[in-house]
Design a protein around this motif. Sequence first.
Motif, PDB file in Angstrom:
ATOM      1  N   ASN A  59       4.277  -0.429  -2.066  1.00 35.24           N
ATOM      2  CA  ASN A  59       5.441   0.450  -2.110  1.00 35.24           C
ATOM      3  C   ASN A  59       5.028   1.915  -2.134  1.00 35.24           C
ATOM      4  O   ASN A  59       5.675   2.776  -1.530  1.00 35.24           O
ATOM      5  CB  ASN A  59       6.289   0.138  -3.339  1.00 35.24           C
ATOM      6  CG  ASN A  59       7.767   0.368  -3.121  1.00 35.24           C
ATOM      7  OD1 ASN A  59       8.347  -0.172  -2.181  1.00 35.24           O
ATOM      8  ND2 ASN A  59       8.385   1.149  -3.981  1.00 35.24           N
ATOM      9  N   MET A  60       3.946   2.217  -2.850  1.00 35.78           N
ATOM     10  CA  MET A  60       3.556   3.615  -3.000  1.00 35.78           C
ATOM     11  C   MET A  60       3.044   4.200  -1.689  1.00 35.78           C
ATOM     12  O   MET A  60       3.314   5.355  -1.369  1.00 35.78           O
ATOM     13  CB  MET A  60       2.529   3.747  -4.118  1.00 35.78           C
ATOM     14  CG  MET A  60       3.060   3.266  -5.456  1.00 35.78           C
ATOM     15  SD  MET A  60       4.685   4.007  -5.870  1.00 35.78           S
ATOM     16  CE  MET A  60       5.406   2.734  -6.883  1.00 35.78           C
ATOM     17  N   HIS A  61       2.327   3.412  -0.904  1.00 38.81           N
ATOM     18  CA  HIS A  61       1.939   3.858   0.433  1.00 38.81           C
ATOM     19  C   HIS A  61       3.172   4.064   1.299  1.00 38.81           C
ATOM     20  O   HIS A  61       3.280   5.052   2.039  1.00 38.81           O
ATOM     21  CB  HIS A  61       1.012   2.825   1.070  1.00 38.81           C
ATOM     22  CG  HIS A  61       0.708   3.078   2.510  1.00 38.81           C
ATOM     23  ND1 HIS A  61      -0.342   3.875   2.924  1.00 38.81           N
ATOM     24  CD2 HIS A  61       1.335   2.655   3.656  1.00 38.81           C
ATOM     25  CE1 HIS A  61      -0.356   3.926   4.251  1.00 38.81           C
ATOM     26  NE2 HIS A  61       0.648   3.195   4.710  1.00 38.81           N
ATOM     27  N   LEU A  62       4.112   3.139   1.174  1.00 39.03           N
ATOM     28  CA  LEU A  62       5.336   3.240   1.965  1.00 39.03           C
ATOM     29  C   LEU A  62       6.177   4.441   1.540  1.00 39.03           C
ATOM     30  O   LEU A  62       6.842   5.057   2.378  1.00 39.03           O
ATOM     31  CB  LEU A  62       6.147   1.954   1.839  1.00 39.03           C
ATOM     32  CG  LEU A  62       5.504   0.713   2.451  1.00 39.03           C
ATOM     33  CD1 LEU A  62       6.314  -0.535   2.108  1.00 39.03           C
ATOM     34  CD2 LEU A  62       5.354   0.846   3.963  1.00 39.03           C
ATOM     35  N   VAL A  63       6.153   4.788   0.264  1.00 36.98           N
ATOM     36  CA  VAL A  63       6.894   5.969  -0.195  1.00 36.98           C
ATOM     37  C   VAL A  63       6.340   7.229   0.464  1.00 36.98           C
ATOM     38  O   VAL A  63       7.094   8.054   1.004  1.00 36.98           O
ATOM     39  CB  VAL A  63       6.842   6.090  -1.728  1.00 36.98           C
ATOM     40  CG1 VAL A  63       7.302   7.476  -2.186  1.00 36.98           C
ATOM     41  CG2 VAL A  63       7.718   5.026  -2.377  1.00 36.98           C
ATOM     42  N   VAL A  64       5.024   7.389   0.432  1.00 32.02           N
ATOM     43  CA  VAL A  64       4.430   8.606   0.998  1.00 32.02           C
ATOM     44  C   VAL A  64       4.712   8.683   2.497  1.00 32.02           C
ATOM     45  O   VAL A  64       5.125   9.734   3.014  1.00 32.02           O
ATOM     46  CB  VAL A  64       2.917   8.659   0.718  1.00 32.02           C
ATOM     47  CG1 VAL A  64       2.306   9.924   1.330  1.00 32.02           C
ATOM     48  CG2 VAL A  64       2.646   8.630  -0.784  1.00 32.02           C
ATOM     49  N   THR A  65       4.502   7.593   3.201  1.00 37.99           N
ATOM     50  CA  THR A  65       4.754   7.618   4.644  1.00 37.99           C
ATOM     51  C   THR A  65       6.242   7.703   4.944  1.00 37.99           C
ATOM     52  O   THR A  65       6.649   8.314   5.944  1.00 37.99           O
ATOM     53  CB  THR A  65       4.137   6.386   5.326  1.00 37.99           C
ATOM     54  OG1 THR A  65       4.632   5.181   4.708  1.00 37.99           O
ATOM     55  CG2 THR A  65       2.616   6.409   5.221  1.00 37.99           C
ATOM     56  N   GLY A  66       7.064   7.119   4.063  1.00 39.45           N
ATOM     57  CA  GLY A  66       8.508   7.195   4.262  1.00 39.45           C
ATOM     58  C   GLY A  66       9.048   8.600   4.091  1.00 39.45           C
ATOM     59  O   GLY A  66       9.955   9.032   4.816  1.00 39.45           O
ATOM     60  N   VAL A  92      14.992   4.263  -3.545  1.00 42.01           N
ATOM     61  CA  VAL A  92      15.512   3.160  -2.732  1.00 42.01           C
ATOM     62  C   VAL A  92      14.475   2.038  -2.627  1.00 42.01           C
ATOM     63  O   VAL A  92      14.809   0.851  -2.789  1.00 42.01           O
ATOM     64  CB  VAL A  92      15.933   3.648  -1.336  1.00 42.01           C
ATOM     65  CG1 VAL A  92      16.162   2.464  -0.390  1.00 42.01           C
ATOM     66  CG2 VAL A  92      17.197   4.491  -1.426  1.00 42.01           C
ATOM     67  N   LEU A  93      13.220   2.394  -2.374  1.00 41.11           N
ATOM     68  CA  LEU A  93      12.206   1.350  -2.220  1.00 41.11           C
ATOM     69  C   LEU A  93      11.868   0.674  -3.548  1.00 41.11           C
ATOM     70  O   LEU A  93      11.561  -0.524  -3.573  1.00 41.11           O
ATOM     71  CB  LEU A  93      10.960   1.916  -1.551  1.00 41.11           C
ATOM     72  CG  LEU A  93      11.132   2.317  -0.080  1.00 41.11           C
ATOM     73  CD1 LEU A  93       9.798   2.760   0.520  1.00 41.11           C
ATOM     74  CD2 LEU A  93      11.738   1.178   0.752  1.00 41.11           C
ATOM     75  N   LEU A  94      11.904   1.429  -4.643  1.00 37.28           N
ATOM     76  CA  LEU A  94      11.737   0.781  -5.948  1.00 37.28           C
ATOM     77  C   LEU A  94      12.863  -0.219  -6.192  1.00 37.28           C
ATOM     78  O   LEU A  94      12.634  -1.353  -6.634  1.00 37.28           O
ATOM     79  CB  LEU A  94      11.746   1.824  -7.063  1.00 37.28           C
ATOM     80  CG  LEU A  94      10.411   2.366  -7.539  1.00 37.28           C
ATOM     81  CD1 LEU A  94      10.637   3.395  -8.639  1.00 37.28           C
ATOM     82  CD2 LEU A  94       9.505   1.260  -8.048  1.00 37.28           C
ATOM     83  N   ALA A  95      14.085   0.214  -5.916  1.00 32.51           N
ATOM     84  CA  ALA A  95      15.233  -0.678  -6.090  1.00 32.51           C
ATOM     85  C   ALA A  95      15.065  -1.940  -5.256  1.00 32.51           C
ATOM     86  O   ALA A  95      15.420  -3.044  -5.697  1.00 32.51           O
ATOM     87  CB  ALA A  95      16.521   0.051  -5.715  1.00 32.51           C
ATOM     88  N   ALA A  96      14.506  -1.797  -4.070  1.00 30.30           N
ATOM     89  CA  ALA A  96      14.323  -2.952  -3.186  1.00 30.30           C
ATOM     90  C   ALA A  96      13.349  -3.959  -3.784  1.00 30.30           C
ATOM     91  O   ALA A  96      13.596  -5.179  -3.757  1.00 30.30           O
ATOM     92  CB  ALA A  96      13.825  -2.482  -1.823  1.00 30.30           C
TER      93      ALA A  96
END
Length: 392
Positions: A85-92, A245-249
């Motif tokens: 998730n953390m990689h996805l947060v930065v790229t998101g 949003v991604l944490l909630a997911a």
Amino acid sequence: MPESSDPRPATLLTDELLQAIRSRAAGHDRDNTFPHDDLADLTAAGYLRAFVPVALGGSGLTLRQVAAEQVRLGAAAPATALAVNMHLVVTGIARLLADRGDDSLAFVLEEAARGEVFAFGNSEAGNDLVMFDSRTRAEPHPDGGYRYTGTKIFTSLSPVWTRLATFGRDDTDPTAPVLVHGVVRRDGGGIEVRDDWDTLGMRATQSRTTVLDGAVAPAAWVHRRLPVGPSRDPFVFALFAVFEVLLAAVYTGIGRRAVDLAVAAAHRRTSMKNGGRTLAQDPDIRWRVAEAALAQDGIEPQVDSLARDVDEGVDHGALWFAKVVGLKHRATENARFVVDQAIRVAGGSSYFAGSELGRLYRDVLAGIFHPSDPESAHATVANAWLGPVDPT
């Protein structure tokens, strides 16, 4: 129907891949190890390039699409989902800004396209202002780069990240301190990753402490210098929107899995009191399963809807921050409730260390510690609806 011309895949996570990841989750939790095998499979599936534009070799998925994937991954292996998730947060964040005409983080998407793994190094012990101030010192260099000195906690992906998005405070002008956001390289020196992750749950994330001792962000990777305190900068909005949003997911995925396990337990367990019939026929158990399903059915559309609003640039005005922190709060609290109901349905077997529900019970607890925590979320929502507290 005409064939779609959208080059983006419907899903990157096949059922077979998710089953393989689920099969390893208990072992990584038991042994307190990082899921290198999961990351290798996710990398091969192109998952770490989910937000990277198609033109750069990625999948070009939207936040809504990635959130849906993270729900599924969270249901299979919560710790693996939270780590990636953390990689996805930065790229998101980089993708959301780029979609809105801001290329200040374009280098993140380019680096991710080349296979670099990003971590999110912002949390600090004792810093309840979170993103609005920092205990880390940011020292400017004449070439525009910055040197960071401080300690970051809960740095997920610690065994494998190669790039760290972080920030610190520059007090060069004591009357106007600024928060400097940049990215440092793991192989650039000035970084110590402590082997100190031994927790109740979410063990496979290996979210270890990271000590920055003069770690350098080059000028090209210093992307924001913002005043201390809340900011209306698009980067701050993108950070909160994608992160929450991604944490909630992820936590919504935990709830989804818990409902499935509750249903399976109700059909498996029998009652001598009721003549050997399964607990699926017991009115009290049926009520508990229904409570869990009702709660789960209520949160999934919320995650999908708010992710879509972010993608489409819906104007929620001054309520935007209240909406994203509210979603995170509801999703994590909802998941805790659903898991609790499932535990009660499954009975004493879930109390054993090897139980999947027991693991979910431990994993879901981590949700209360992620920003925004319950106190911060309520303060944000209260300010949005009532205005700030009168200081007089």
